[in-house]
Write a protein that holds these residues in place. Structure first.
Motif, PDB file in Angstrom:
ATOM      1  N   HIS A   6       0.887  -1.017  -0.033  1.00  0.00           N
ATOM      2  CA  HIS A   6      -0.115  -0.045   0.009  1.00  0.00           C
ATOM      3  C   HIS A   6       0.917   1.373   0.118  1.00  0.00           C
ATOM      4  O   HIS A   6       0.674   2.145  -0.868  1.00  0.00           O
ATOM      5  N   HIS A  66       1.898   4.723  -2.686  1.00  0.00           N
ATOM      6  CA  HIS A  66       1.801   6.115  -2.452  1.00  0.00           C
ATOM      7  C   HIS A  66       3.431   6.799  -2.965  1.00  0.00           C
ATOM      8  O   HIS A  66       3.370   7.649  -3.652  1.00  0.00           O
ATOM      9  N   GLU A  83      -4.820   8.034  -2.981  1.00  0.00           N
ATOM     10  CA  GLU A  83      -5.144   6.683  -2.547  1.00  0.00           C
ATOM     11  C   GLU A  83      -5.648   5.572  -3.727  1.00  0.00           C
ATOM     12  O   GLU A  83      -5.310   4.242  -3.539  1.00  0.00           O
TER      13      GLU A  83
END
Ligand code: ZN
Length: 478
Positions: free
Chosen positions: A240, A244, A270
């Motif tokens: 995750h 970013h 996101e």
């Protein structure tokens, strides 16, 4: 840099001095941000900006700097300071209220922060929905009505999907519970991230309580994570944060140290993290390539067939906590918060009635009654300072991730064939070319219309979830 250091390296007794250091820097920065000389310069530059094309560096950097300036000067410094202070007190009250399961500790701070947030909104003299003002801080140019239309559509489809999964055969995810060595998890995560393009020259991975990503420059990307002994969530959380980080790593380096050198919005940011975590990171073809690494580092998986592992990784089941939610139930956690935030801001809901309203929506959307405040209304940090407007961007990120994915796959061919061979660079390159390099040059919806041909559209995401449920779990979605 001070924030990163605070969470990764600083000895605990440094906390008070650090708060002062951050406040001093924030004050100095804010003075420059709202300096009337800056406003004069931006006015002077108007003809220069107009002489350049909309998508040129020159026009873009002036346009974005002016937008930031015009927002910053709306808020009087004393109000800014009160928001800052009440937010920090709210955070500490939130920690205590959670630990003691006592809402009355939080209530006065909720009331104060909400009042200040209303004063903040009033600075912008909103013509339409007051929620538009707070939303714009995270999702420039998007309106509450647009978000509501997307969320109504999601709700309409997600509720029957959850019902259908409930009726399908339950998935055995026992292979994801047990004892998993932390150093081994770290090595697996690094092996994946290295295959996806991180290197020691420009990236770091450190440990924190709450994982996050921050960058100092396009050539200095910092990820943090946490590995727990009893599950392997930490690996997925690395994937995750990588999403970013890759965004910031691939912004056009010539934008460095200008207003353009940042992600364009919370939802688009996101979308990147959720694309790598879910669309790539929970995919069978991805794990066909990485499963041998996982089995080598964590031999307990040698007895688990790949397909069993993959189904467990994608299990759908309503949970109390948003951060533990699967891809299908996740958006409902967000939608219920969006609805409550709007009611709070408009005054239709009083902070004192928030816990009951929160639980009622949990029962309605997810069929769950939270047993305590930490699993219910006090589970997220975002309301400790009434940072309204941020939650919706999480669900919008999911929506955007599938729009980008479909567009990229149409251009690059079947991703499953590429991932099985360990080829992830074409996807990363597509994202650089179409999203990352632009930084803040275009507003989010404008960027999407240019690169995928439409604004935010929930249909690709819903189609993806439905296929996933039918193929993986044999669920029959009405
Ligand atoms: Zn994220």
């Amino acid at each position: 840099m001070l924030g990163w250091d605070e969470e990764t390296k600083m000895p605990p007794a440094g906390a008070e001095a650090r708060a002062e250091q951050r406040a001093t820097l924030e004050e100095l920065t804010h003075e420059r941000r709202v300096d009337p000389d800056l406003g004069d310069l931006l006015e002077e530059l108007r003809p220069f900006e107009e002489a350049h094309p909309h998508d040129s560096f020159e026009a873009g950097v002036i346009r974005v700097a002016r937008r930031d300036y015009e927002k910053a000067i709306r808020v009087p410094p004393p109000l800014q300071a009160r928001l800052e202070r009440a937010g920090s007190l709210g955070y500490r009250a939130w920690l205590r209220a959670r630990a003691e399961n006592d809402y009355s500790i939080m209530l006065p701070l909720f009331e104060e922060n909400l009042e200040l947030r209303r004063e903040y909104v009033a600075c912008f003299d909103p013509k339409g929905d007051p929620y538009d003002v707070v939303l714009d801080d995270y999702e420039p140019g998007m309106t509450t009505a647009e978000v509501e239309a997307i969320f109504d559509r999601l709700k309409e489809r997600l509720v029957p999907m959850i019902r259908a999964v409930g009726e399908a055969e339950p998935v055995d995810d026992s292979c994801l519970r047990g004892s998993f060595s932390r150093p081994a998890q770290h090595r697996v995560a690094l092996a994946i991230l290295e295959a996806w393009g991180i290197d020691d020259e420009s990236w770091r991975l450190d440990y924190t309580v709450h994982p996050f990503e921050v960058s100092m420059a396009v050539s200095d990307i910092r990820l943090t994570t946490r590995f727990d002994e009893d599950n392997i969530h930490g690996i997925l959380s690395c994937l995750h944060e990588f999403g970013h980080g890759l965004y910031e790593r691939q912004i056009d380096p010539s934008y460095s140290r200008t207003s353009l050198a940042d992600g364009v919005s919370s939802a688009v940011h996101e979308s990147q993290s959720r694309l790598w975590e879910n669309l790539v990171g929970r995919r069978l073809s991805t794990w066909r390539f990485f499963y041998p690494t996982l089995q080598r580092e964590l031999p307990v998986f040698c007895d688990v067939p790949l397909e069993t592992f993959h189904r467990a990784l994608n299990r759908v089941r309503p949970t109390f906590r948003r951060v533990d939610a699967d891809e299908v139930t996740y958006c409902l956690h967000v939608i219920l918060r969006f609805e409550l935030e709007r009611e709070l801001l408009s005054g239709r809901l009083a902070p004192r009635d928030l816990p009951e309203a929160f639980d009622a929506k949990m029962r309605e959307y997810l069929g769950l009654q939270p047993p305590d405040l930490a699993s219910g209304v006090l589970q997220d940090v975002h309301w400790s300072d009434m940072s309204l407007g941020y939650f919706p961007t999480y669900a919008l990120g999911n929506v955007v991730s599938v729009q980008l994915w479909e567009r990229a796959e149409a251009a690059l061919g079947d991703f499953d064939e590429q991932f099985e061979r360990g080829e992830f660079a074409p996807l990363a390159g597509w994202l650089r070319e179409h999203i990352h390099r632009h930084g803040r040059m275009f507003e989010p919806q404008e960027l999407l219309r240019r690169e995928v041909g439409s604004g935010m559209d929930p249909e690709p995401y819903l189609g993806y979830l439905q296929r996933q449920l039918e193929e993986l779990f044999g669920a029959v979605v009405a």
